[in-house]
Design a protein around this motif. Structure first.
Motif, PDB file in Angstrom:
ATOM      1  N   SER A 116      49.154 -16.247 -35.376  1.00  0.00           N
ATOM      2  CA  SER A 116      50.028 -15.571 -34.357  1.00  0.00           C
ATOM      3  C   SER A 116      49.663 -16.279 -33.073  1.00  0.00           C
ATOM      4  CB  SER A 116      49.841 -14.107 -34.200  1.00  0.00           C
ATOM      5  OG  SER A 116      50.173 -13.616 -35.348  1.00  0.00           O
ATOM      6  N   PHE A 117      48.402 -16.826 -32.716  1.00  0.00           N
ATOM      7  CA  PHE A 117      47.833 -17.274 -31.333  1.00  0.00           C
ATOM      8  C   PHE A 117      48.038 -18.518 -31.449  1.00  0.00           C
ATOM      9  CE2 PHE A 117      46.119 -13.007 -31.720  1.00  0.00           C
ATOM     10  CZ  PHE A 117      46.179 -12.648 -30.196  1.00  0.00           C
ATOM     11  N   THR A 118      49.236 -19.054 -31.107  1.00  0.00           N
ATOM     12  CA  THR A 118      49.544 -20.375 -31.007  1.00  0.00           C
ATOM     13  C   THR A 118      48.986 -20.645 -29.572  1.00  0.00           C
ATOM     14  OG1 THR A 118      51.542 -19.958 -30.066  1.00  0.00           O
ATOM     15  CG2 THR A 118      51.729 -20.441 -32.499  1.00  0.00           C
ATOM     16  N   ARG A 119      49.037 -22.060 -29.383  1.00  0.00           N
ATOM     17  CA  ARG A 119      48.308 -22.691 -28.041  1.00  0.00           C
ATOM     18  C   ARG A 119      49.237 -22.221 -26.911  1.00  0.00           C
ATOM     19  NH1 ARG A 119      44.930 -26.635 -26.699  1.00  0.00           N
ATOM     20  NH2 ARG A 119      44.130 -25.731 -28.773  1.00  0.00           N
ATOM     21  N   PRO A 120      50.534 -22.140 -26.941  1.00  0.00           N
ATOM     22  CA  PRO A 120      51.353 -21.525 -26.029  1.00  0.00           C
ATOM     23  C   PRO A 120      50.975 -20.079 -25.493  1.00  0.00           C
ATOM     24  CG  PRO A 120      52.895 -22.821 -27.088  1.00  0.00           C
ATOM     25  CD  PRO A 120      51.658 -22.809 -27.925  1.00  0.00           C
ATOM     26  N   VAL A 121      50.957 -19.203 -26.798  1.00  0.00           N
ATOM     27  CA  VAL A 121      50.613 -18.050 -26.482  1.00  0.00           C
ATOM     28  C   VAL A 121      49.256 -17.771 -25.943  1.00  0.00           C
ATOM     29  CG1 VAL A 121      50.047 -15.809 -27.772  1.00  0.00           C
ATOM     30  CG2 VAL A 121      51.898 -17.186 -28.330  1.00  0.00           C
ATOM     31  N   GLN A 122      48.233 -18.770 -26.419  1.00  0.00           N
ATOM     32  CA  GLN A 122      46.803 -18.528 -25.859  1.00  0.00           C
ATOM     33  C   GLN A 122      46.916 -18.945 -24.311  1.00  0.00           C
ATOM     34  OE1 GLN A 122      43.832 -20.860 -27.886  1.00  0.00           O
ATOM     35  NE2 GLN A 122      45.139 -20.559 -29.865  1.00  0.00           N
ATOM     36  N   LYS A 155      54.509  -7.338 -32.096  1.00  0.00           N
ATOM     37  CA  LYS A 155      55.946  -7.584 -31.952  1.00  0.00           C
ATOM     38  C   LYS A 155      56.386  -8.883 -31.141  1.00  0.00           C
ATOM     39  CE  LYS A 155      57.333  -3.024 -33.340  1.00  0.00           C
ATOM     40  NZ  LYS A 155      57.989  -3.665 -34.858  1.00  0.00           N
ATOM     41  N   LEU A 156      55.241  -9.537 -30.623  1.00  0.00           N
ATOM     42  CA  LEU A 156      55.365 -10.606 -29.635  1.00  0.00           C
ATOM     43  C   LEU A 156      56.405 -11.739 -30.559  1.00  0.00           C
ATOM     44  CD1 LEU A 156      55.251 -12.716 -26.974  1.00  0.00           C
ATOM     45  CD2 LEU A 156      53.036 -13.049 -27.953  1.00  0.00           C
ATOM     46  N   ASP A 157      57.513 -12.178 -29.936  1.00  0.00           N
ATOM     47  CA  ASP A 157      58.050 -13.328 -30.360  1.00  0.00           C
ATOM     48  C   ASP A 157      58.227 -14.255 -29.334  1.00  0.00           C
ATOM     49  OD1 ASP A 157      60.019 -15.353 -31.100  1.00  0.00           O
ATOM     50  OD2 ASP A 157      61.359 -13.938 -32.391  1.00  0.00           O
ATOM     51  N   PHE A 158      57.299 -15.240 -29.360  1.00  0.00           N
ATOM     52  CA  PHE A 158      56.932 -16.019 -28.007  1.00  0.00           C
ATOM     53  C   PHE A 158      58.228 -16.921 -27.605  1.00  0.00           C
ATOM     54  CE2 PHE A 158      55.157 -19.413 -25.650  1.00  0.00           C
ATOM     55  CZ  PHE A 158      54.916 -18.823 -24.458  1.00  0.00           C
ATOM     56  N   GLU A 159      58.719 -17.555 -28.824  1.00  0.00           N
ATOM     57  CA  GLU A 159      59.653 -18.628 -28.752  1.00  0.00           C
ATOM     58  C   GLU A 159      61.096 -17.995 -28.205  1.00  0.00           C
ATOM     59  OE1 GLU A 159      60.724 -20.669 -32.277  1.00  0.00           O
ATOM     60  OE2 GLU A 159      58.679 -21.560 -32.429  1.00  0.00           O
ATOM     61  N   ARG A 160      61.255 -16.497 -28.655  1.00  0.00           N
ATOM     62  CA  ARG A 160      62.912 -16.122 -28.006  1.00  0.00           C
ATOM     63  C   ARG A 160      62.318 -15.473 -26.741  1.00  0.00           C
ATOM     64  NH1 ARG A 160      65.808 -12.669 -32.873  1.00  0.00           N
ATOM     65  NH2 ARG A 160      66.058 -14.607 -34.297  1.00  0.00           N
ATOM     66  N   LEU A 161      61.077 -15.281 -26.365  1.00  0.00           N
ATOM     67  CA  LEU A 161      60.740 -14.569 -25.121  1.00  0.00           C
ATOM     68  C   LEU A 161      61.069 -15.756 -24.039  1.00  0.00           C
ATOM     69  CD1 LEU A 161      59.188 -12.544 -23.367  1.00  0.00           C
ATOM     70  CD2 LEU A 161      57.170 -13.709 -23.694  1.00  0.00           C
ATOM     71  N   MET A 162      60.554 -16.862 -24.420  1.00  0.00           N
ATOM     72  CA  MET A 162      60.809 -18.171 -23.633  1.00  0.00           C
ATOM     73  C   MET A 162      62.189 -18.718 -23.113  1.00  0.00           C
ATOM     74  SD  MET A 162      57.864 -18.894 -21.952  1.00  0.00           S
ATOM     75  CE  MET A 162      57.755 -17.136 -21.965  1.00  0.00           C
ATOM     76  N   GLN A 163      63.044 -18.058 -24.087  1.00  0.00           N
ATOM     77  CA  GLN A 163      64.579 -18.347 -24.018  1.00  0.00           C
ATOM     78  C   GLN A 163      65.172 -17.566 -23.229  1.00  0.00           C
ATOM     79  OE1 GLN A 163      66.280 -17.909 -27.981  1.00  0.00           O
ATOM     80  NE2 GLN A 163      64.978 -19.684 -29.045  1.00  0.00           N
TER      81      GLN A 163
END
Length: 222
Positions: A117-123, A59-67
């Motif tokens: 799901s494992f984009t570079r920022p997430v990694q 359920k990780l939404d990294f883009e929104r998390l970083m907002q």
């Protein structure tokens, strides 16, 4: 000499990061917002008295998390939580179990996780947290259950596990969507969130992963 060097590095890291005061100095006021985009937290104890840490990676939404937060603040929050586990959760669980409790049971829900799901920022953030954990908080996991592992994750896991040492890999069990029996073998139903097949919902606290339910919240113990 190598062990002494590792200890020196750890002490230096704690000093530079401000770990000794992070429990009282750092206010992660955006936690409720963060939980919307990366649900995770401690909830209850297993049948051996160990704290249960649950993370819903799918359920990780990294883009929104970083907002709603920054990477630095999120990492600092995680360090604060590591410290709370060592200073508060483990001691409280040890009192209740009448023995030394110094390891967690981890449930990692990977429903929906795929290679993309494992984009570079997430990694990068996962690797940073992994390094902090392994270098400064080693040997805190007793067992990890990876649940809801679909074909996409299993392909990813085949690549990941090649980098794990045998001892670490031996603590990890990958399960599909028929995980309830395994969880209930290890955890009383009342200690398990309803979304994992248990009977707890922590409705008054806004949900199980926001409640931090456990003996460490008992004033007479903690």
């Amino acid at each position: 000499m190598e062990e002494q060097s590792s200890l020196t590095e750890m002490f230096n890291w704690r000093k530079n990061f401000g770990v000794n005061t992070v429990m009282k100095d750092f206010d992660f006021k955006e936690l409720n917002e963060v939980q919307k985009y990366y649900p995770q937290g401690y909830h209850g104890i297993d049948k051996e008295g160990r704290p249960i840490y649950i993370e819903r990676l799918g359920k990780l939404d990294f883009e929104r998390l970083m907002q709603v937060t920054t990477l630095d603040r999120y990492v600092k929050y995680q360090v604060q939580d590591y410290e709370k586990t060592h200073r508060v959760r483990f001691p409280a669980c040890s009192i209740v179990a009448n023995r030394d409790v110094n390891r967690n049971l981890v449930i990692l829900d990977v429903e929906g996780v795929r290679l993309k799901s494992f984009t570079r920022p997430v990694q990068n953030v996962l690797m940073q947290l992994r390094n902090i954990n392994s270098d400064n908080y080693p040997e805190t996991i007793s067992q990890m259950l990876i649940i809801n592992a679909g074909p996409g994750f299993k392909l990813l896991w085949s690549a990941i596990k090649c980098f794990l040492d045998p001892e670490t890999e031996s603590k990890i069990q990958v399960i599909g969507n028929k995980y309830q029996t395994k969880l209930l073998e290890m955890i009383h139903k009342s200690e398990l969130p309803d979304f994992l097949g248990g009977s707890c919902n922590c409705k008054l606290e806004g949900g199980c992963l926001r409640s931090d339910k456990g003996p460490w919240k008992d004033i007479s113990i903690a």
